[in-house]
Design a protein around this motif. Structure first.
Motif, PDB file in Angstrom:
ATOM      1  N   ASN A   1       4.387  68.335  47.395  1.00 63.25           N
ATOM      2  CA  ASN A   1       4.555  69.795  47.355  1.00 63.25           C
ATOM      3  C   ASN A   1       5.567  70.266  48.411  1.00 63.25           C
ATOM      4  OD1 ASN A   1       3.030  69.439  49.649  1.00 63.25           O
ATOM      5  ND2 ASN A   1       1.548  71.047  49.189  1.00 63.25           N
ATOM      6  N   GLY A   2       6.388  69.361  48.930  1.00 58.38           N
ATOM      7  CA  GLY A   2       7.410  69.698  49.922  1.00 58.38           C
ATOM      8  C   GLY A   2       8.773  69.950  49.297  1.00 58.38           C
ATOM      9  N   LYS A   3       8.802  70.456  48.087  1.00 59.77           N
ATOM     10  CA  LYS A   3      10.065  70.625  47.347  1.00 59.77           C
ATOM     11  C   LYS A   3      11.047  71.564  48.050  1.00 59.77           C
ATOM     12  CE  LYS A   3       8.800  68.030  43.901  1.00 59.77           C
ATOM     13  NZ  LYS A   3       8.923  66.623  44.173  1.00 59.77           N
ATOM     14  N   LYS A   4      10.540  72.670  48.643  1.00 57.59           N
ATOM     15  CA  LYS A   4      11.443  73.600  49.339  1.00 57.59           C
ATOM     16  C   LYS A   4      12.143  72.894  50.493  1.00 57.59           C
ATOM     17  CE  LYS A   4       8.611  76.848  50.403  1.00 57.59           C
ATOM     18  NZ  LYS A   4       8.006  78.079  50.932  1.00 57.59           N
ATOM     19  N   LEU A   5      11.389  72.126  51.261  1.00 58.63           N
ATOM     20  CA  LEU A   5      11.987  71.422  52.387  1.00 58.63           C
ATOM     21  C   LEU A   5      12.944  70.335  51.889  1.00 58.63           C
ATOM     22  CD1 LEU A   5      12.364  70.967  55.375  1.00 58.63           C
ATOM     23  CD2 LEU A   5      10.275  69.556  55.357  1.00 58.63           C
ATOM     24  N   GLN A   6      12.574  69.647  50.827  1.00 58.89           N
ATOM     25  CA  GLN A   6      13.459  68.622  50.273  1.00 58.89           C
ATOM     26  C   GLN A   6      14.781  69.244  49.821  1.00 58.89           C
ATOM     27  OE1 GLN A   6      10.986  66.776  47.281  1.00 58.89           O
ATOM     28  NE2 GLN A   6       9.539  66.056  48.837  1.00 58.89           N
ATOM     29  N   GLN A   7      14.710  70.402  49.178  1.00 62.22           N
ATOM     30  CA  GLN A   7      15.933  71.084  48.743  1.00 62.22           C
ATOM     31  C   GLN A   7      16.738  71.561  49.953  1.00 62.22           C
ATOM     32  OE1 GLN A   7      15.360  74.243  45.896  1.00 62.22           O
ATOM     33  NE2 GLN A   7      17.521  74.797  45.917  1.00 62.22           N
TER      34      GLN A   7
ATOM     35  N   VAL B   1      16.588  75.296  67.458  1.00 64.67           N
ATOM     36  CA  VAL B   1      16.062  74.549  66.321  1.00 64.67           C
ATOM     37  C   VAL B   1      14.906  75.343  65.732  1.00 64.67           C
ATOM     38  CG1 VAL B   1      14.471  73.088  67.674  1.00 64.67           C
ATOM     39  CG2 VAL B   1      15.237  72.334  65.421  1.00 64.67           C
ATOM     40  N   ILE B   2      14.873  75.406  64.420  1.00 66.23           N
ATOM     41  CA  ILE B   2      13.732  75.994  63.728  1.00 66.23           C
ATOM     42  C   ILE B   2      12.771  74.838  63.490  1.00 66.23           C
ATOM     43  CG2 ILE B   2      12.933  77.360  61.783  1.00 66.23           C
ATOM     44  CD1 ILE B   2      15.021  78.771  63.640  1.00 66.23           C
ATOM     45  N   HIS B   3      11.798  74.740  64.387  1.00 65.35           N
ATOM     46  CA  HIS B   3      10.826  73.647  64.396  1.00 65.35           C
ATOM     47  C   HIS B   3       9.975  73.681  63.136  1.00 65.35           C
ATOM     48  CE1 HIS B   3       7.336  71.302  65.605  1.00 65.35           C
ATOM     49  NE2 HIS B   3       6.584  72.370  65.518  1.00 65.35           N
ATOM     50  N   CYS B   4       9.750  72.505  62.573  1.00 65.19           N
ATOM     51  CA  CYS B   4       8.830  72.364  61.444  1.00 65.19           C
ATOM     52  C   CYS B   4       9.205  73.341  60.323  1.00 65.19           C
ATOM     53  CB  CYS B   4       7.408  72.611  61.934  1.00 65.19           C
ATOM     54  SG  CYS B   4       6.194  71.559  61.192  1.00 65.19           S
ATOM     55  N   PHE B   5      10.472  73.331  59.966  1.00 64.86           N
ATOM     56  CA  PHE B   5      10.993  74.297  58.993  1.00 64.86           C
ATOM     57  C   PHE B   5      10.147  74.284  57.725  1.00 64.86           C
ATOM     58  CE2 PHE B   5      13.641  75.752  55.534  1.00 64.86           C
ATOM     59  CZ  PHE B   5      14.169  76.914  56.062  1.00 64.86           C
ATOM     60  N   SER B   6       9.745  75.485  57.278  1.00 69.21           N
ATOM     61  CA  SER B   6       8.864  75.570  56.106  1.00 69.21           C
ATOM     62  C   SER B   6       9.249  76.679  55.137  1.00 69.21           C
ATOM     63  CB  SER B   6       7.419  75.780  56.566  1.00 69.21           C
ATOM     64  OG  SER B   6       7.306  77.003  57.263  1.00 69.21           O
ATOM     65  N   TYR B   7      10.413  77.262  55.323  1.00 66.04           N
ATOM     66  CA  TYR B   7      10.819  78.365  54.458  1.00 66.04           C
ATOM     67  C   TYR B   7      11.738  77.889  53.340  1.00 66.04           C
ATOM     68  CZ  TYR B   7       8.723  81.135  58.187  1.00 66.04           C
ATOM     69  OH  TYR B   7       7.860  81.666  59.102  1.00 66.04           O
ATOM     70  N   SER B   8      12.324  78.829  52.625  1.00 71.52           N
ATOM     71  CA  SER B   8      13.152  78.512  51.463  1.00 71.52           C
ATOM     72  C   SER B   8      14.513  77.956  51.874  1.00 71.52           C
ATOM     73  CB  SER B   8      13.362  79.773  50.623  1.00 71.52           C
ATOM     74  OG  SER B   8      14.219  80.674  51.337  1.00 71.52           O
ATOM     75  N   PRO B   9      15.174  77.289  50.936  1.00 77.95           N
ATOM     76  CA  PRO B   9      16.541  76.829  51.210  1.00 77.95           C
ATOM     77  C   PRO B   9      17.482  77.985  51.563  1.00 77.95           C
ATOM     78  CG  PRO B   9      15.675  75.733  49.271  1.00 77.95           C
ATOM     79  CD  PRO B   9      14.686  76.814  49.642  1.00 77.95           C
ATOM     80  N   GLU B  10      17.247  79.160  50.979  1.00 79.06           N
ATOM     81  CA  GLU B  10      18.083  80.329  51.282  1.00 79.06           C
ATOM     82  C   GLU B  10      17.963  80.710  52.754  1.00 79.06           C
ATOM     83  OE1 GLU B  10      17.253  79.988  47.089  1.00 79.06           O
ATOM     84  OE2 GLU B  10      15.808  80.281  48.699  1.00 79.06           O
TER      85      GLU B  10
END
Length: 138
Positions: A64-70, A33-42
Motif C-alpha cells: 500500500n506504499g504506491k504514493k511513496l513508490q511513485q 529533509v522531509i522525514h518519512c515522506f508520506s504525501y502525494s507525488p505532487e
C-alpha cells in the motif's frame, strides 16, 4: 541561524506543513529533509522544487506504499535520503517487527528496482547525499 540541517516530520498536516515551508523557503536556509515522506507525488515535486530532500524508509516496500513508490520514481536519486524510522516502519519482509538499520537493504533494493539502478549505485548515491546533507567529509 546556525545553518544546521533541518528534519521535518509532518504527519496528517500536509497543507499546514507546505504553507509553513513555503514561507520559510523565502529566507536563506540550511538543508531540509522531509522525514518519512508520506504525501502525494505532487507534494513531493513541490518539496523538490524548493531544494528539499525526501526521506525514504520501509514504507516504500509496502504493497500500500504506491504514493511513496511513485514519488521515488519521480524524484531525482540525488534528492533521496535513506531512513529507518527505528523502531517503526520495518520494510517487508519484517513489517510489524522492530526496525533497525540492518533492514535498509530492503529499502535500497526497492529503490533500485523503481529507479532501474543497482543496489550498489543506490547505496553510493544516497551515501553521497547524506554526506552532503549533514556536511560530513571523508
Amino acid at each position: 541561524m546556525k545553518n544546521k540541517p533541518i528534519i521535518i516530520h509532518s504527519r496528517d498536516a500536509c497543507e499546514d506543513t507546505m504553507e509553513i515551508l513555503k514561507e520559510f523557503h523565502k529566507n536563506p536556509h540550511p538543508q531540509v529533509v522531509i522525514h518519512c515522506f508520506s504525501y502525494s507525488p505532487e507534494i513531493g515535486r513541490e518539496y523538490i522544487k524548493m531544494g528539499f530532500y525526501i526521506g525514504v524508509g520501509g514504507v516504500v516496500t509496502f504493497t500500500n506504499g504506491k504514493k511513496l513508490q511513485q514519488t521515488v520514481a519521480e524524484t531525482p536519486i540525488e534528492k533521496i535520503l535513506l531512513e529507518t524510522d527505528c523502531p517503526y516502519l520495518s520494510p517487508v519482509p519484517f513489517r510489524g517487527k522492530r526496525n533497525n538499520s540492518a533492514n535498509l537493504k530492503y529499502v535500497v533494493d526497492k529503490i533500485a528496482e523503481i529507479k532501474g539502478l543497482t543496489a550498489d549505485e543506490v547505496i553510493r548515491i544516497t551515501e553521497e547525499n547524506a554526506r552532503r546533507f549533514y556536511g560530513i567529509s571523508c
